[in-house]
Design a protein around this motif. Structure first.
Motif, PDB file in Angstrom:
ATOM      1  N   PRO A 258       0.836  -1.203   0.000  1.00 42.77           N
ATOM      2  CA  PRO A 258       0.000   0.000   0.000  1.00 42.77           C
ATOM      3  C   PRO A 258       0.873   1.256   0.000  1.00 42.77           C
ATOM      4  O   PRO A 258       1.862   1.343   0.734  1.00 42.77           O
ATOM      5  CB  PRO A 258      -0.802  -0.125   1.296  1.00 42.77           C
ATOM      6  N   GLU A 259       0.498   2.199  -0.824  1.00 44.90           N
ATOM      7  CA  GLU A 259       1.316   3.409  -0.949  1.00 44.90           C
ATOM      8  C   GLU A 259       1.146   4.320   0.251  1.00 44.90           C
ATOM      9  O   GLU A 259       0.052   4.453   0.803  1.00 44.90           O
ATOM     10  CB  GLU A 259       0.960   4.159  -2.236  1.00 44.90           C
ATOM     11  N   GLU A 260       2.246   4.938   0.644  1.00 45.21           N
ATOM     12  CA  GLU A 260       2.221   5.900   1.737  1.00 45.21           C
ATOM     13  C   GLU A 260       1.468   7.159   1.302  1.00 45.21           C
ATOM     14  O   GLU A 260       1.398   7.483   0.120  1.00 45.21           O
ATOM     15  CB  GLU A 260       3.655   6.273   2.135  1.00 45.21           C
ATOM     16  N   THR A 261       0.896   7.853   2.263  1.00 48.55           N
ATOM     17  CA  THR A 261       0.215   9.110   1.971  1.00 48.55           C
ATOM     18  C   THR A 261       1.008  10.267   2.579  1.00 48.55           C
ATOM     19  O   THR A 261       1.690  10.108   3.595  1.00 48.55           O
ATOM     20  CB  THR A 261      -1.222   9.117   2.515  1.00 48.55           C
ATOM     21  N   PHE A 262       0.875  11.420   1.941  1.00 45.92           N
ATOM     22  CA  PHE A 262       1.669  12.574   2.343  1.00 45.92           C
ATOM     23  C   PHE A 262       0.796  13.820   2.420  1.00 45.92           C
ATOM     24  O   PHE A 262      -0.216  13.931   1.742  1.00 45.92           O
ATOM     25  CB  PHE A 262       2.796  12.825   1.325  1.00 45.92           C
ATOM     26  N   HIS A 263       1.234  14.767   3.249  1.00 40.66           N
ATOM     27  CA  HIS A 263       0.657  16.100   3.259  1.00 40.66           C
ATOM     28  C   HIS A 263       1.417  16.955   2.249  1.00 40.66           C
ATOM     29  O   HIS A 263       2.622  16.781   2.051  1.00 40.66           O
ATOM     30  CB  HIS A 263       0.759  16.736   4.641  1.00 40.66           C
ATOM     31  N   GLN A 264       0.705  17.886   1.616  1.00 44.39           N
ATOM     32  CA  GLN A 264       1.312  18.748   0.612  1.00 44.39           C
ATOM     33  C   GLN A 264       1.448  20.171   1.135  1.00 44.39           C
ATOM     34  O   GLN A 264       0.817  20.562   2.110  1.00 44.39           O
ATOM     35  CB  GLN A 264       0.477  18.710  -0.670  1.00 44.39           C
ATOM     36  N   VAL A 265       2.291  20.942   0.447  1.00 42.42           N
ATOM     37  CA  VAL A 265       2.426  22.360   0.774  1.00 42.42           C
ATOM     38  C   VAL A 265       2.853  23.094  -0.494  1.00 42.42           C
ATOM     39  O   VAL A 265       3.491  22.513  -1.378  1.00 42.42           O
ATOM     40  CB  VAL A 265       3.448  22.589   1.916  1.00 42.42           C
ATOM     41  N   THR A 266       2.461  24.348  -0.586  1.00 41.78           N
ATOM     42  CA  THR A 266       2.926  25.213  -1.669  1.00 41.78           C
ATOM     43  C   THR A 266       3.742  26.336  -1.047  1.00 41.78           C
ATOM     44  O   THR A 266       3.305  26.985  -0.099  1.00 41.78           O
ATOM     45  CB  THR A 266       1.744  25.804  -2.461  1.00 41.78           C
ATOM     46  N   ASN A 267       4.952  26.526  -1.561  1.00 42.35           N
ATOM     47  CA  ASN A 267       5.889  27.493  -0.998  1.00 42.35           C
ATOM     48  C   ASN A 267       6.218  28.535  -2.074  1.00 42.35           C
ATOM     49  O   ASN A 267       6.688  28.195  -3.155  1.00 42.35           O
ATOM     50  CB  ASN A 267       7.150  26.750  -0.545  1.00 42.35           C
ATOM     51  N   LEU A 268       5.927  29.798  -1.780  1.00 45.93           N
ATOM     52  CA  LEU A 268       6.165  30.881  -2.738  1.00 45.93           C
ATOM     53  C   LEU A 268       7.216  31.830  -2.193  1.00 45.93           C
ATOM     54  O   LEU A 268       7.243  32.126  -0.985  1.00 45.93           O
ATOM     55  CB  LEU A 268       4.882  31.668  -3.015  1.00 45.93           C
ATOM     56  N   TYR A 269       8.067  32.325  -3.088  1.00 45.96           N
ATOM     57  CA  TYR A 269       9.103  33.289  -2.710  1.00 45.96           C
ATOM     58  C   TYR A 269       8.877  34.613  -3.420  1.00 45.96           C
ATOM     59  O   TYR A 269       8.600  34.656  -4.624  1.00 45.96           O
ATOM     60  CB  TYR A 269      10.497  32.751  -3.046  1.00 45.96           C
ATOM     61  N   PHE A 270       9.010  35.681  -2.631  1.00 42.34           N
ATOM     62  CA  PHE A 270       8.917  37.048  -3.155  1.00 42.34           C
ATOM     63  C   PHE A 270      10.119  37.841  -2.644  1.00 42.34           C
ATOM     64  O   PHE A 270      10.674  37.542  -1.584  1.00 42.34           O
ATOM     65  CB  PHE A 270       7.641  37.735  -2.670  1.00 42.34           C
ATOM     66  N   THR A 271      10.492  38.863  -3.394  1.00 33.97           N
ATOM     67  CA  THR A 271      11.487  39.802  -2.877  1.00 33.97           C
ATOM     68  C   THR A 271      10.811  41.152  -2.661  1.00 33.97           C
ATOM     69  O   THR A 271       9.819  41.494  -3.310  1.00 33.97           O
ATOM     70  CB  THR A 271      12.685  39.967  -3.829  1.00 33.97           C
ATOM     71  N   LEU A 272      11.379  41.901  -1.734  1.00 34.82           N
ATOM     72  CA  LEU A 272      10.836  43.196  -1.328  1.00 34.82           C
ATOM     73  C   LEU A 272      12.019  44.088  -0.966  1.00 34.82           C
ATOM     74  O   LEU A 272      13.104  43.584  -0.621  1.00 34.82           O
ATOM     75  CB  LEU A 272       9.916  42.996  -0.119  1.00 34.82           C
ATOM     76  N   GLN A 273      11.831  45.384  -1.028  1.00 37.43           N
ATOM     77  CA  GLN A 273      12.933  46.296  -0.711  1.00 37.43           C
ATOM     78  C   GLN A 273      13.461  46.048   0.699  1.00 37.43           C
ATOM     79  O   GLN A 273      14.671  46.010   0.925  1.00 37.43           O
ATOM     80  CB  GLN A 273      12.476  47.744  -0.849  1.00 37.43           C
ATOM     81  N   GLN A 274      12.538  45.866   1.646  1.00 35.74           N
ATOM     82  CA  GLN A 274      12.961  45.556   3.005  1.00 35.74           C
ATOM     83  C   GLN A 274      11.857  44.788   3.723  1.00 35.74           C
ATOM     84  O   GLN A 274      10.698  44.799   3.314  1.00 35.74           O
ATOM     85  CB  GLN A 274      13.324  46.813   3.793  1.00 35.74           C
TER      86      GLN A 274
END
Length: 409
Positions: A258-274
């Motif tokens: 039986p296949e293992e199950t996983f939790h997912q996540v979405t990770n986004l990167y942004f840049t900003l002046q500070q």
């Protein structure tokens, strides 16, 4: 040198640790890795001078297993401040660890995070778990984390303002259904040590493990399609016969189990002046109408995450966002609401969709007898999915698989 042919499938943390232990015993293992570099789920990409971890992760310095395999000084660990910044539209407030910073803990007693009684219970919980052994934690009866917090007397207010967003970001599930054992273990690790990242990204952890190997061969871009007895079927149709095999990745699909199950996540990167946080702390978003779960300016923790002096922002989304075509624009608008900074100033760098971010485990453990790492004759298992979803468990499982193989001779 031991002439026995040993193959390890997967060059993530557990596979690399297994190889380290096998080398100590005189073996020369071969690692088959589907990707073009080591690391598995712990990798860092360099993009236009920015260091982007594949998913927001931290190294907890209290993890016992890391002291076996890592030189923490060479990693140049950069620590987060304890506690968190809580964001909601029109309001921002902080939660601190009263045992580490009594003055801030006193101020927190009058904050919006929870009731005064909640703060007292939080203090008592911290003190209790620091005294409770890891073995006792993992042998305790289990409930969901949510039921555990309710039975401990915490109010709905502090659960919604702190525990839910904070541990949603750790467990990658929104209902706090994760085992109370895991909650106690993680809380204890935070209380006893610090959350940290290597100065040059989380990928330095697996890079350091890889650099400890002297006699192991790694075959990159070599995905495995299946394992049957002592035969490894490669995705290109070729077959390898091995004396011993360690499957250091989810094995269900490879072995017909039986296949293992996983939790997912979405990770986004942004840049900003500070940075609009200005300190090395995790930001939590408590309003369920938002997609964002947590946000961290990685450059507040380690300036080396950016080469040009701008701020690098990591945003994690635990909710399922599959099919949302304008996700980056929606997240930028949410950041505008939370920070008061126009969405146009958030420059999107990259988005990582990670469907197998963390294993879903009902019966979490901290250890298994080495013989339990044996699937059948000549085939052994490693990976955090066997114990609990953590870097500590990944290392433990790799060591146990190697010990089982060595002891099985």
């Amino acid at each position: 040198m031991n002439e026995k042919s040993i193959y390890i499938i997967g060059a993530g943390i557990s596979g690399l640790v297994a190889a380290i232990e096998l080398e100590k015993a005189g073996y020369y293992p071969v690692i088959l890795e589907a990707q073009g570099q080591v690391g598995g789920r712990v990798q860092t990409d360099e993009v236009n001078g920015y260091l982007l971890d594949r998913g927001f992760q931290v190294l907890l310095t209290a993890y016992p297993e890391i002291h076996r395999y890592l030189d923490l000084d060479k990693l140049e660990l950069k620590k987060f401040k304890s506690g968190a910044i809580v964001f909601r539209p029109g309001a921002t407030f902080a939660i601190h660890d009263p045992m580490r910073d009594p003055l801030k803990g006193l101020a927190m007693a009058f904050s919006q995070v929870g009731t005064l009684l909640d703060k007292l219970r939080l203090y008592r919980l911290t003190k209790m778990l620091k005294a409770k052994s890891t073995d006792l934690i993992f042998s305790s009866a289990q409930s969901s984390t949510l039921d555990y917090l309710r039975s401990a007397g915490f109010s709905k207010r502090i659960i919604e303002n702190f525990f839910a967003p904070f541990f949603t970001g750790i467990f990658l599930e929104t209902s706090l259904s994760t085992s109370s054992r895991m909650f106690e273990f993680v809380f204890k690790m935070f209380a006893e040590g610090f959350a940290s990242v290597p100065a040059k990204g989380m990928g330095q952890i697996t890079r350091q493990l890889f650099e400890q190997l002297n006699h192991s061969q790694v075959r990159f871009n070599t995905p495995v399609a299946g394992v049957k007895k002592n035969q490894i079927l490669l995705a290109d149709g070729n077959t390898i016969t091995a004396d011993e095999i360690i499957i250091a990745t989810a094995h269900g699909k490879l072995t017909g189990h039986p296949e293992e199950t996983f939790h997912q996540v979405t990770n986004l990167y942004f840049t900003l002046q500070q940075s609009f946080i200005g300190k090395p702390m995790i930001g939590l978003v408590t309003d369920d109408k938002f997609l964002i779960n947590n946000l961290v300016f990685m450059t507040d923790v380690s300036p080396e995450y950016a080469a040009d002096g701008r701020a690098l922002l990591s945003v994690s989304v635990v909710k399922n966002v599959a099919g949302i075509e304008n996700l980056e624009e929606l997240i930028a608008l949410e950041l505008e609401v939370l920070s008061g900074i126009s969405a146009s100033y958030f420059q999107h760098m990259k988005t990582f969709s990670i469907p197998r971010a963390l294993p879903h485990i009902d019966d979490v453990k901290n250890w298994i007898p080495p013989q339990h790492a044996k699937l059948y004759d000549h085939v052994y298992l490693a990976g955090d999915h066997l114990l609990n979803g953590s870097i500590n468990a990944a290392m433990t499982s790799g060591r146990l698989a190697a010990e089982a193989l060595i002891g099985g001779e």
